[in-house]
Design an enzyme around this catalytic site. Sequence first.
Site, PDB file in Angstrom:
ATOM      1  N   GLY B 135      -9.877   1.536  13.341  1.00  0.00           N
ATOM      2  CA  GLY B 135     -10.897   0.940  14.216  1.00  0.00           C
ATOM      3  C   GLY B 135     -11.707   1.939  15.004  1.00  0.00           C
ATOM      4  O   GLY B 135     -12.418   2.770  14.438  1.00  0.00           O
ATOM      5  N   LYS B 206      -5.291   2.136   4.146  1.00  0.00           N
ATOM      6  CA  LYS B 206      -5.678   3.171   5.112  1.00  0.00           C
ATOM      7  C   LYS B 206      -4.983   4.500   4.800  1.00  0.00           C
ATOM      8  O   LYS B 206      -5.581   5.572   4.920  1.00  0.00           O
ATOM      9  CB  LYS B 206      -5.347   2.700   6.525  1.00  0.00           C
ATOM     10  CG  LYS B 206      -6.226   1.524   6.967  1.00  0.00           C
ATOM     11  CD  LYS B 206      -5.647   0.821   8.196  1.00  0.00           C
ATOM     12  CE  LYS B 206      -6.559  -0.280   8.692  1.00  0.00           C
ATOM     13  NZ  LYS B 206      -5.882  -1.149   9.698  1.00  0.00           N
TER      14      LYS B 206
END
Lengths: 432, 432
Positions: B135, B206
Amino acid sequence: MTKPLKIALLGCGVVGSQVVRLLREQEGDLAARVGAPLELAGVAVRKIGRKRDTEIDPELLTTDAESLVTRDDVDIVVEVIGGIEPARSLILSAMASGKSVVTANKALLAEDGATIHRAARENNADLYFEASVAGAIPLLRPLRESMAGDRVQRVLGIVNGTTNYILDKMDSTGASFTDALEEAQALGYAEADPTADVEGFDAAAKAAILAGIAFHTRVTAADVYREGITEITAADVASAEAMGYVIKLLAICARSDDGGSVGVRVHPAMIPRSHPLAGVREAYNAVFVEAESAGRLMFYGAGAGGAPTASAVLGDIVAVARNRIANTRGPEESTYADLRVHPMGDSITRCHVSLDVADKPGVLARVAEIFAKHDVSIQTVRQEGRGDDAQLVIVSHRATDAALQATIGSLREMDIVRAVAGVMRVEGDEAP
Amino acid sequence: MTKPLKIALLGCGVVGSQVVRLLREQEGDLAARVGAPLELAGVAVRKIGRKRDTEIDPELLTTDAESLVTRDDVDIVVEVIGGIEPARSLILSAMASGKSVVTANKALLAEDGATIHRAARENNADLYFEASVAGAIPLLRPLRESMAGDRVQRVLGIVNGTTNYILDKMDSTGASFTDALEEAQALGYAEADPTADVEGFDAAAKAAILAGIAFHTRVTAADVYREGITEITAADVASAEAMGYVIKLLAICARSDDGGSVGVRVHPAMIPRSHPLAGVREAYNAVFVEAESAGRLMFYGAGAGGAPTASAVLGDIVAVARNRIANTRGPEESTYADLRVHPMGDSITRCHVSLDVADKPGVLARVAEIFAKHDVSIQTVRQEGRGDDAQLVIVSHRATDAALQATIGSLREMDIVRAVAGVMRVEGDEAP
């Protein structure tokens, strides 16, 4: 693969010798990442004969830095001498000769960044300086680029490893400032003349650089309010500990509540032990960035040392090398916001104060009245001891530093207050 | 000031609507930072009529994403739809039409990054994707640029907020997995179908992206060993707590000891409470990066949410906008190292195992023999209870995962072992 890019290194001390070593040891990786080999063209030193931390071809050494930075075959100048002169003149010569510049020089950028940035702009030269703040921690690039679409509200951090080492020792062993400093010196964490660190000059230079980038405003070292840690006593540390706090030397760059100005300051402060910065031990650095959209971010790592600082320098070398090949340059100084830097008195903080008072009825009421008169609300009061040893320990809510200092001034004048001991700012636990 | 740069936004959900809001609210700042105004040219959505989190000029909305991304006046395409299709086709069309692309799409980059990166290279198009991992935390840019002169050894992090929230609740309240998941769903931290999070798919995507950048090697989601947290019990959590550990879902990308290969894995692991990752609460993310020169760095912040993710997207928009004006582009995919991704069995880890054993003389000796047979040394053994309830709690030293799994297989076959309970990998406290 393009033709080699040639690097002139200015300074070959703790950081410079690691730069030389890494350029050699990582030759293949660096060439692959840049798209061209990186070659050391020369190393400017004060004395040729001195013993270095790494092997260097003697033919590369020179004492004539000025000629080196203007040599036709040099593409990139890396300055790790430190200090104002001759670093400034050499960087300006390098830029005027079309070189890209990488520097770790916080003092120069904080004192006279305007001159250096203007020269970069006028000569269309790259200027990278990640290593100038918080050593190996990627901090300037994230602030300047990753946060470019956000609005930074506050930067709060531990940016000086020497003072953090000293304060951590005082906290964990109960040592005095002097003893902790001596230990830090013995271990190489503090210099023989520790003034720049313990008086907060080093942290203030870093705070100026951070504030400038975070708020798109020119900030110089002279704009930074600064207090060092030399007057912190073992008693202060113990008293903070008893209340669940730890004392850290903080660099704080904060937008005012109305957003119209910024405050930049370096001073010791009590922070709650539960705060992530409280857990930053020894000579480590850590920086909190609070932004409107991103929320709170923290960056943590080694803030100094040869290899960690060289890692940041090498990252910048790769960046300017890529830029040269692509015939472009990185983002230049951004000062469009041009915010006012307000004086310390306008900064919002909190305050912890211990008062030795006469144990008479009505003392607390009269003390509370002084706070009220200065528009400072009290968060907690604790009364300790009785009779001649009575002590009031007060922590305020948020107020301007001017109001807090005025309150303390008034407290000192009260007849029922025998002494004002342990005045310390408090940071890091109350939402604005 | 250059002419406005026009942005096509694909998707207007939690993140997209924040991107629209920030483009509007920060219009002046963004223009100053980029050197040209940023204008929203259109927003592609699935249904025009739906209620949005922010106001959008209805004329900007379209369901024809394909036409939007190829429109002549569009400079930058921002993809926040997620998933493989139609995101991939739209990004490829955008690049083929000369647009710069910003995406937050971890699934696409981890599954078929090769296609996307090739298209970027062939079309000389910018591709930025900071928001795809962790994020708001600036992580990919620091890894890709700041660490470009260093050698990353290991990336170890908490990169999924949902599972961290669940494990944190289990740890702090003693809740079961199911109860903690329900609470996370009620608070909006977990989706109605939580599979992608709790089974580790999101973290694995990720991890693939992080490993690719850190090791200059192409890594896909299929290369990542993956275990979720659905089988973690309240008893596992309590047992970890009793030993001074906490259970976290970790993404680990590590170079082999000889440097010749890398392992990429996502699984729950016990880490000591003193480890900085142990203090990462609720839905926060944090990532450790260990590099040869920089040492250990940590990056911490909000790993998800509309505004934090939009902050990362906006940072990338500013970067590609500056690049367009300077007629350049950011660093492209770097896969020159092309390291082998080794299987989980070759990864080095440690293991905690609880055995229900018969309380007879010689039990420990026979158990220890099994470890020795597989070349696994034991760090600590604790014997609990007596008689029928006797339990051995063993923590191993570092070994290959294959050796550890083989050891556990052999333990299961021993007549004196009634049950092998609580098998869990241990990370974060033993130097290699």
